[in-house]
Design a protein around this motif. Sequence first.
Motif, PDB file in Angstrom:
ATOM      1  N   ASP A 185       0.843  -1.195   0.000  1.00  0.00           N
ATOM      2  CA  ASP A 185       0.000   0.000   0.000  1.00  0.00           C
ATOM      3  C   ASP A 185       0.876   1.242   0.000  1.00  0.00           C
ATOM      4  O   ASP A 185       1.894   1.308   0.691  1.00  0.00           O
ATOM      5  CB  ASP A 185      -0.878   0.037   1.246  1.00  0.00           C
ATOM      6  CG  ASP A 185      -2.036  -0.949   1.167  1.00  0.00           C
ATOM      7  OD1 ASP A 185      -2.207  -1.563   0.101  1.00  0.00           O
ATOM      8  OD2 ASP A 185      -2.736  -1.117   2.183  1.00  0.00           O
ATOM      9  N   VAL A 186       0.465   2.230  -0.753  1.00  0.00           N
ATOM     10  CA  VAL A 186       1.145   3.508  -0.750  1.00  0.00           C
ATOM     11  C   VAL A 186       0.095   4.600  -0.571  1.00  0.00           C
ATOM     12  O   VAL A 186      -0.921   4.633  -1.256  1.00  0.00           O
ATOM     13  CB  VAL A 186       1.953   3.725  -2.057  1.00  0.00           C
ATOM     14  CG1 VAL A 186       1.065   3.624  -3.288  1.00  0.00           C
ATOM     15  CG2 VAL A 186       2.666   5.081  -2.014  1.00  0.00           C
ATOM     16  N   GLY A 187       0.331   5.481   0.411  1.00  0.00           N
ATOM     17  CA  GLY A 187      -0.615   6.558   0.679  1.00  0.00           C
ATOM     18  C   GLY A 187      -0.575   7.610  -0.404  1.00  0.00           C
ATOM     19  O   GLY A 187       0.495   7.947  -0.935  1.00  0.00           O
ATOM     20  N   LEU A 188      -1.723   8.165  -0.717  1.00  0.00           N
ATOM     21  CA  LEU A 188      -1.805   9.181  -1.767  1.00  0.00           C
ATOM     22  C   LEU A 188      -2.098  10.572  -1.233  1.00  0.00           C
ATOM     23  O   LEU A 188      -1.817  11.568  -1.908  1.00  0.00           O
ATOM     24  CB  LEU A 188      -2.907   8.797  -2.768  1.00  0.00           C
ATOM     25  CG  LEU A 188      -2.814   7.421  -3.445  1.00  0.00           C
ATOM     26  CD1 LEU A 188      -3.960   7.261  -4.446  1.00  0.00           C
ATOM     27  CD2 LEU A 188      -1.470   7.251  -4.128  1.00  0.00           C
ATOM     28  N   SER A 189      -2.645  10.659  -0.008  1.00  0.00           N
ATOM     29  CA  SER A 189      -3.164  11.936   0.457  1.00  0.00           C
ATOM     30  C   SER A 189      -2.082  12.985   0.672  1.00  0.00           C
ATOM     31  O   SER A 189      -2.342  14.182   0.578  1.00  0.00           O
ATOM     32  CB  SER A 189      -3.955  11.737   1.758  1.00  0.00           C
ATOM     33  OG  SER A 189      -5.074  10.906   1.514  1.00  0.00           O
ATOM     34  N   ARG A 190      -0.826  12.536   0.969  1.00  0.00           N
ATOM     35  CA  ARG A 190       0.246  13.497   1.221  1.00  0.00           C
ATOM     36  C   ARG A 190       1.424  13.313   0.266  1.00  0.00           C
ATOM     37  O   ARG A 190       2.515  13.796   0.536  1.00  0.00           O
ATOM     38  CB  ARG A 190       0.743  13.340   2.674  1.00  0.00           C
ATOM     39  CG  ARG A 190      -0.293  13.759   3.723  1.00  0.00           C
ATOM     40  CD  ARG A 190      -0.531  15.269   3.656  1.00  0.00           C
ATOM     41  NE  ARG A 190      -1.512  15.699   4.630  1.00  0.00           N
ATOM     42  CZ  ARG A 190      -2.800  15.837   4.394  1.00  0.00           C
ATOM     43  NH1 ARG A 190      -3.279  15.565   3.176  1.00  0.00           N
ATOM     44  NH2 ARG A 190      -3.626  16.228   5.336  1.00  0.00           N
ATOM     45  N   CYS A 191       1.186  12.637  -0.849  1.00  0.00           N
ATOM     46  CA  CYS A 191       2.260  12.450  -1.812  1.00  0.00           C
ATOM     47  C   CYS A 191       2.490  13.756  -2.582  1.00  0.00           C
ATOM     48  O   CYS A 191       1.684  14.696  -2.509  1.00  0.00           O
ATOM     49  CB  CYS A 191       1.929  11.319  -2.780  1.00  0.00           C
ATOM     50  SG  CYS A 191       0.541  11.661  -3.878  1.00  0.00           S
ATOM     51  N   ALA A 192       3.588  13.825  -3.302  1.00  0.00           N
ATOM     52  CA  ALA A 192       3.946  15.051  -4.015  1.00  0.00           C
ATOM     53  C   ALA A 192       2.863  15.462  -5.002  1.00  0.00           C
ATOM     54  O   ALA A 192       2.550  16.655  -5.146  1.00  0.00           O
ATOM     55  CB  ALA A 192       5.279  14.848  -4.729  1.00  0.00           C
ATOM     56  N   GLU A 193       2.288  14.466  -5.690  1.00  0.00           N
ATOM     57  CA  GLU A 193       1.239  14.766  -6.677  1.00  0.00           C
ATOM     58  C   GLU A 193       0.012  15.365  -5.996  1.00  0.00           C
ATOM     59  O   GLU A 193      -0.620  16.297  -6.518  1.00  0.00           O
ATOM     60  CB  GLU A 193       0.852  13.502  -7.439  1.00  0.00           C
ATOM     61  CG  GLU A 193       1.939  12.934  -8.340  1.00  0.00           C
ATOM     62  CD  GLU A 193       2.929  12.047  -7.602  1.00  0.00           C
ATOM     63  OE1 GLU A 193       3.832  11.507  -8.251  1.00  0.00           O
ATOM     64  OE2 GLU A 193       2.798  11.903  -6.349  1.00  0.00           O
TER      65      GLU A 193
END
Length: 424
Positions: A52-60
């Motif tokens: 799993d990789v979180g998306l809410s605080r990623c660079a994008e």
Amino acid sequence: MPKKLSKALTPLQVKNAKPGRHADGDGLHLLVKKTGARSWVYRFMLDGNARDVGLSRCAEAIELLRRSGGEELTLAQARDIAAIYRMKVKAGIDPLMERDEAAAQAAAAKQAQQVASVTFKATAEGYIEANEGSWRNAKHRQQWTNTLATYVYPMIGDMAVSDVDTPHVLAVLEPIWKAKPETAARVRGRVEAILDAAKVRAYRTGENPARWRGHLAQILPARTRLSRGHHKAAPYAAVPGILQGLRTRKAVAALALEFTILTAARTGEVVGATWAEIDLDKAVWTIAANRMKAGREHRVPLSDRAISILAAVKKLDSPWVFPGVRGGQMSNMAMAMLLRRMKSDVTVHGFRSSFRDWAAECTGYPHEVCEMALAHSIGNKVEAAYRRGDLFEKRRRLMVDWAEFCAGELAFGGEVVPIRMVAQ
């Protein structure tokens, strides 16, 4: 075979989602905690492992929110980011590893930026502050501060300590290497210590450009070993005459100098003496270890003449045994200046040599008694380990004999010439 989910959630479902994990399809999931906090996660398979990789605080996500002005990712934005991550996985890129590498690079860049802002001067000041507690006196700190300010800071003080290299060190040393060899040697050692400390603090890497052996020794001309020089001393036979000259002067410095001669003490030990160190009843002056050159407590037996001097200056009502003209501690130069006004071509410290010569040539006291009277360290480590005492009673007899020799034909008697606080 279960139907593969794709875009299973609606904006309304996202808004009203209860705590738990909600699949949108194609690896995208909404996580809702019991606190109501929500985040988007992309699950992917790579090399047979689910991650799993979180998306809410990623660079994008940060960039999308910056552009939209929103605070949380919408369902559409989360799907767009998940699509980017799916493409990376198909290309064999591990998003988690990529994120870790990016974070490491960002941390390294930040550290490099911080290191680049640390100047040599700031590092030196930090080094002095960290180490001054282990230095014996304020004079040592002053020497560090003054030599760095005079010879080093103008050249490399404002440079990043990480950038200091051999040419910069040479620019500091070469102008003074031949003209002021002793000072240059001390400056080199201080720069080397500061750069070593900078390396420990990760402000720099690599070899120390101020190192002598195997480095600067190959560039700078070799110095012959400098002696520290001899403090010019009076022949011991001349000491009684010098004391007679002192007796004609009413300055406190004159009594301080006479006391210094009678106790064979160092200038700093005398001018820094306080009444808390003096026991008049037992005729003992006890100097604390932190005031002694050897770093050990030293007891000084006081002759009758030395006690008479102390009784006289006691009337000045100062915490310092020999106060300065303004009531504080006497200047280290007061006695030296007095000798200069007396046209005497000797140094205060030289009287210790006069005492030692007299003890060797005119008495039968053992070597170790004479050396301990001067508070010298015992050179033989085995002897030092077994000698627990300070030979105090033997030293008392030695100092009484010295005082009688210094009196010579002067016959000082019990009275001391009245003193007043005059220029020293």
